[in-house]
Design an enzyme around this catalytic site. Structure first.
Site, PDB file in Angstrom:
ATOM      1  N   GLY A   1       0.524  -0.984  -0.751  1.00  0.00           N
ATOM      2  CA  GLY A   1       0.198  -0.492   0.453  1.00  0.00           C
ATOM      3  C   GLY A   1       0.553   1.498  -0.169  1.00  0.00           C
ATOM      4  N   ASN A   2       0.461   2.183   0.981  1.00  0.00           N
ATOM      5  CA  ASN A   2       1.106   3.553  -0.183  1.00  0.00           C
ATOM      6  C   ASN A   2       0.232   4.588   1.403  1.00  0.00           C
ATOM      7  OD1 ASN A   2      -0.941   4.973  -0.893  1.00  0.00           O
ATOM      8  ND2 ASN A   2      -0.626   3.644  -2.051  1.00  0.00           N
TER       9      ASN A   2
END
Ligand code: CTP
Length: 405
Positions: A214-215
């Site tokens: 993810g980020n």
């Protein structure tokens, strides 16, 4: 020239901070512009400014208590809340903001706020550390999500003699914000009858049942745009990756997704009748080729290869079916910002692309501020300073609305 404040009913809420002295000027300016003002002051507010001054200037008794002590007459916050065309709380202390965010109705100002039927604006005033504290910022985010307008405090010398952000905005500027609100209320809404779809937040791509790629995207920019689109009259839907539920502004529909593929499917389901699509999500470009059914254990595993496959490009996929729609993308770049942004604008069939550069301090994931340049397919460009994400959303939508005319 008559002011757009003429004849307007304004409740001026004053809480207990040094900046309460500025509320006297604010009250004078509002009355001078023709507004009818009812002051509601907190018990602490009266320590800073006397009700006599305020009632003389407003021409109305100042309300502070639930009852008049000697007669037992009840002051109806419901009536005041319904009478008001607008409620402005200036100064709003950290404590008043916290009570508003949590519905702690222990004084007349908060009960009036909870009964207010029309718009509410808040001009915070506090010391810089109090303003920056995560608790205050959480409460501010809650108020924004509840549809309250925050008139950002300015920077400068504070009552503590420290220097920083927390000074209540000057009365003239608060009046300008109030006038802008009433003017926009009276003007026809530029996005009325239009449907806007916005992607926001990150996507998570599962590696196993507990891990993902993810980020750090918070979704704040996408939801700030949603709030602005709603304010401009659009039927607004946000297709959101895994981000805070409290971000959803009033009147905005939200579809929650986790992966890029789910985001594409949700966007496709909404796409048909959209007029404007804004792609503000930080979509994971790759996903693990497969997701392990059970948690991957580390015993006896020294090294591991994770095979990734490319995710669909949501903006580019829908860009191919664009038709008459207006499409806006984002580009977060560490270098060659303009070049990369303009390349993406063409490649994904955008009308506008909003560039934020990773080299600009305060313009990144998980901040409340952003600094952007908007590039148009017609080679136009406009740059804005470092601002709150709410202000950036207004600037971006001003450019887009002007382009639609
Ligand atoms: N975008 C998208 N779907 C993807 C990747 C990006 O819809 N799978 C959208 C983003 O929401 C943004 C724009 O495309 O509006 C540009 O995203 P960005 O991540 O900057 O560009 P990429 O095309 O992924 O290129 P790179 O990461 O290599 O810079």
């Amino acid at each position: 020239m008559s002011s757009c404040l003429s004849g307007k009913h304004i409740v001026l809420g004053i809480s207990g901070g040094i900046a309460a002295y500025k509320s006297v000027y604010l009250l004078r300016l509002l009355v001078k512009a023709g507004a009818e003002v009812q002051v509601v002051i907190t018990p602490n507010g009266k320590e800073f400014i006397t009700p006599v001054t305020l009632s003389s200037l407003s021409g109305n008794p100042v309300i502070s208590e639930f009852f008049t002590a000697n007669t037992g007459e009840w002051h109806s916050h419901v009536d005041i809340g319904q009478w008001a065309d607008l409620m402005v709380i200036a100064p709003a202390t950290a404590s008043t903001i916290a009570k508003m965010a949590n519905g702690v109705a222990d004084n007349m100002l908060i009960t009036t706020y909870l009964s207010a039927k029309e718009h509410v604006m808040v001009a915070p005033a506090m010391d810089l550390d109090m303003w920056a504290h995560p608790a205050t910022q959480r409460n501010i985010a809650t108020l924004r999500a509840d549809g309250v307008d925050i008139i950002e405090p300015g920077s400068g010398e504070l009552a503590s003699h420290l220097c920083g952000k927390g000074r209540m905005e000057e009365p003239e500027k608060i009046v300008e914000a109030i006038e802008e609100y009433f003017r926009s209320e009276e003007a026809p809404l530029p996005l009325a009858g239009k449907k806007v779809m916005i992607t926001a937040g990150p996507t998570y791509e599962a590696i196993d049942p507990v891990r993902f790629i993810g980020n750090h995207s918070s979704g704040k920019m996408g939801f700030a745009l949603a709030r602005e689109c709603r304010r401009l009259g659009a039927d607004t839907v946000v297709v959101a990756g895994p981000v805070n539920k409290s971000l959803t502004p009033e009147g905005v529909r939200r579809v929650d997704v986790v992966t890029a593929r789910e985001m594409l499917a949700a966007c496709e389901a909404e796409f048909e009748d959209t007029d404007i699509c804004i792609f503000a999500a930080a979509v994971a470009d790759y996903a693990p080729a497969e997701c392990a059914e059970r948690k991957i254990k580390r015993e006896n595993v020294e090294e591991m290869d994770l095979r990734l496959v490319r995710n669909p490009d949501i903006a580019a996929t829908l860009g191919k079916r664009k038709g008459e729609r207006t499409m806006i993308g984002f580009a977060l770049e560490s270098d060659h910002g303009q070049e990369n942004a303009c390349r993406k604008l063409k490649a994904k069939n955008f009308d506008w692309i909003v560039l934020n550069s990773l080299s600009d301090e305060g313009a990144c994931f998980n901040t409340d501020t952003n600094k952007v340049t908007v590039f148009g397919a017609d080679s136009s460009s406009v740059s804005f300073p470092l601002e709150s994400k709410d202000k950036v959303a207004k600037d971006i939508m001003n450019v887009i609305v002007a382009g639609l005319l």
